[in-house]
Design an enzyme around this catalytic site. Structure first.
Site, PDB file in Angstrom:
ATOM      1  N   GLY A   9       0.837  -1.207   0.000  1.00 21.85           N
ATOM      2  CA  GLY A   9       0.000   0.000   0.000  1.00 21.85           C
ATOM      3  C   GLY A   9       0.858   1.237   0.000  1.00 21.85           C
ATOM      4  N   ASN A  10       0.268   2.379   0.317  1.00 19.51           N
ATOM      5  CA  ASN A  10       1.052   3.614   0.444  1.00 19.51           C
ATOM      6  C   ASN A  10       0.398   4.493   1.505  1.00 19.51           C
ATOM      7  OD1 ASN A  10      -0.898   5.499  -0.914  1.00 19.51           O
ATOM      8  ND2 ASN A  10      -0.533   4.074  -2.608  1.00 19.51           N
ATOM      9  N   HIS A  11       1.024   5.638   1.788  1.00 22.66           N
ATOM     10  CA  HIS A  11       0.592   6.465   2.919  1.00 22.66           C
ATOM     11  C   HIS A  11      -0.555   7.427   2.600  1.00 22.66           C
ATOM     12  CE1 HIS A  11       3.619   5.024   5.584  1.00 22.66           C
ATOM     13  NE2 HIS A  11       4.589   5.307   4.735  1.00 22.66           N
ATOM     14  N   SER A  12      -1.158   7.343   1.420  1.00 25.11           N
ATOM     15  CA  SER A  12      -2.228   8.294   1.096  1.00 25.11           C
ATOM     16  C   SER A  12      -3.369   8.172   2.112  1.00 25.11           C
ATOM     17  CB  SER A  12      -2.763   7.997  -0.311  1.00 25.11           C
ATOM     18  OG  SER A  12      -3.943   8.728  -0.520  1.00 25.11           O
TER      19      SER A  12
ATOM     20  N   ALA B 219      -3.868   7.722  -5.023  1.00 21.20           N
ATOM     21  CA  ALA B 219      -2.481   7.269  -5.169  1.00 21.20           C
ATOM     22  C   ALA B 219      -2.549   5.781  -5.505  1.00 21.20           C
ATOM     23  CB  ALA B 219      -1.720   7.511  -3.882  1.00 21.20           C
TER      24      ALA B 219
END
Ligand code: CTP
Length: 400
Positions: free
Chosen positions: A208-211, A276
């Protein structure tokens, strides 16, 4: 004039409750229909008889109306109104609204209201300044409610400072402008993506990512406030929206987001891709949890489909397509490349080199580059204010 407008007024326990009588009178005089919800403590400050007479409607204050067990339908009240104005809003009720506490009719109406909500606090200066009050106010604003700021002056305690409820004439004038304002995106259909995507590795892990999704949600709220019907396709985030003009579709992976976007894009006027999206996804998803048997472990990844680029190919001349670019190097050059390659009308550039910009925080700093070569750089602002700047750019592009 506000003829045919339906105004719901909430009154909390505060000395300023006497000002609600004047506020109701102003709305009635301008032709609006008015209904009122009072808390139990509001009744200590001004009688329901006065309020019912001025508003020309019975006052709502209890869940159960009478001995026959008839109940006040809080959902219907919230749906009935074009605008809900809580004036005075006490520190106690503000804390309840901000934290989802629902122990009286007013808080139940607040939680189920689909219309724009305005609140005009009234309290003593130290209560107003207290960090917990300010935190609660911040939460309410972040949920899309509009604060009508208290003014500076003499307070019921005899102290002088900030905390006096705005004057009824000022609240009325503000509401009159808001309710009569022409909505520049009235009935436009708009697709917005928000948040991260999660690409499963096995049943318990993902890439995943930090969005946080905050920028996309702020955009959806602002577009909806301007009259648009928004389809918000969101990746995993804890954010919620209650706006009646927003229909939210929750997805997890880039593949699911792609499917939903391609499905809705043909029927929208505008699409804004602020999500994102993961660029790579595991080639295979393990059906069982992967055990740590090996010393080294590598994962084979494959490119996801670029949603924005696909929409750029499908785009009809009358449709507007907006992308985002998050860059760390050669920002303008990279963003311009994406603008052209993905056939966009404009692109919103965030640079991670700018303090306060990007994921997670409540602020952002953007530069907008359009297909005509125009570049506009904005100051560091809250995500709500950034959303307004992007919406202004959409409106001016539509009228260009
Ligand atoms: N985007 C998309 N689908 C993807 C990847 C990105 O729709 N699979 C969209 C994003 O929502 C954003 C824009 O493309 O509006 C740019 O995303 P960004 O991550 O900055 O750029 P990429 O095109 O993915 O290129 P790179 O990661 O190499 O910078």
């Amino acid at each position: 004039m506000l003829s045919s407008k339906k105004i719901l007024i909430g009154i909390c326990g505060s000395i300023a409750a006497y000002k609600s009588a004047e506020l109701i009178r102003l709305f009635i005089k301008s032709g609006a229909e008015v209904k009122v919800v009072m808390t139990q403590s509001a009744v200590e400050f001004i009688t329901p008889l006065t309020i019912a007479t001025l508003s020309k409607n019975p006052v709502n204050k209890d869940f159960v109306k009478n001995d026959a067990g008839e109940w006040t339908n809080h959902v219907e009240l919230g749906l009935w109104a074009d605008a809900f104005i809580i004036a005075p809003a006490s520190a106690n009720s503000i804390a309840k609204f901000a934290n989802g506490i629902c122990d009286n009719l007013l808080s139940a109406v607040y939680l189920s209201a689909k219309c724009p909500v305005y609140f005009a606090p009234a309290m003593d200066l130290d209560m107003w300044k207290h960090p917990s009050t300010q935190k609660n106010i911040g939460k309410l604003v972040a949920y899309g409610n509009t604060l009508i700021k208290p003014t500076h002056g003499e307070l019921a305690s005899g102290l002088i400072g900030e905390g006096r409820m705005a004057e009824p004439e000022d609240i009325f004038d503000f509401l009159q402008i808001q309710l009569n304002a022409e909505k520049p995106l009235l009935n436009k259909n708009i697709l917005v993506t928000a948040g991260p995507t999660y690409e499963a590795i096995d049943p318990v892990r993902f890439i995943g990512n930090h969005s946080s999704g905050k920028m996309g949600f702020a955009l959806a709220e602002e577009l909806a406030d301007q009259g648009a019907h928004v389809t918000l396709i969101s990746g995993p985030t804890h954010l919620l929206t209650n706006h009646k003009n927003i229909s939210i579709k929750r997805v997890t992976s880039a593949g699911e987001m792609f499917e939903q976007c391609v499905r809705y894009f043909p029927s929208v006027d505008i699409a804004i891709m602020s999500a994102a999206v993961a660029d790579y996804t595991p080639v295979e998803v393990a059906t069982q949890k992967i055990k740590k048997t090996e010393n080294e472990f590598s994962l084979s990844l494959t490119k996801t489909k670029d949603i924005l680029a696909e929409l750029g190919k499908l785009k009809k001349p009358e449709q507007l397509l907006v992308g985002f670019a998050l860059e760390t190097t050669n920002e303008i050059e990279n963003a311009t490349g994406k603008l052209k390659k993905k056939n966009l009308d404009f692109i919103v550039l965030n640079s991670l080199n700018d303090k306060g910009a990007g994921f997670q925080g409540d602020t952002n700093k953007i530069t907008i580059l359009d297909k005509n070569g125009k570049t506009e750089t904005f100051e560091l602002k809250t995500k709500q204010e950034v959303a307004q700047d992007i919406v202004n750019k959409i409106v001016s592009t539509l009228h260009a």
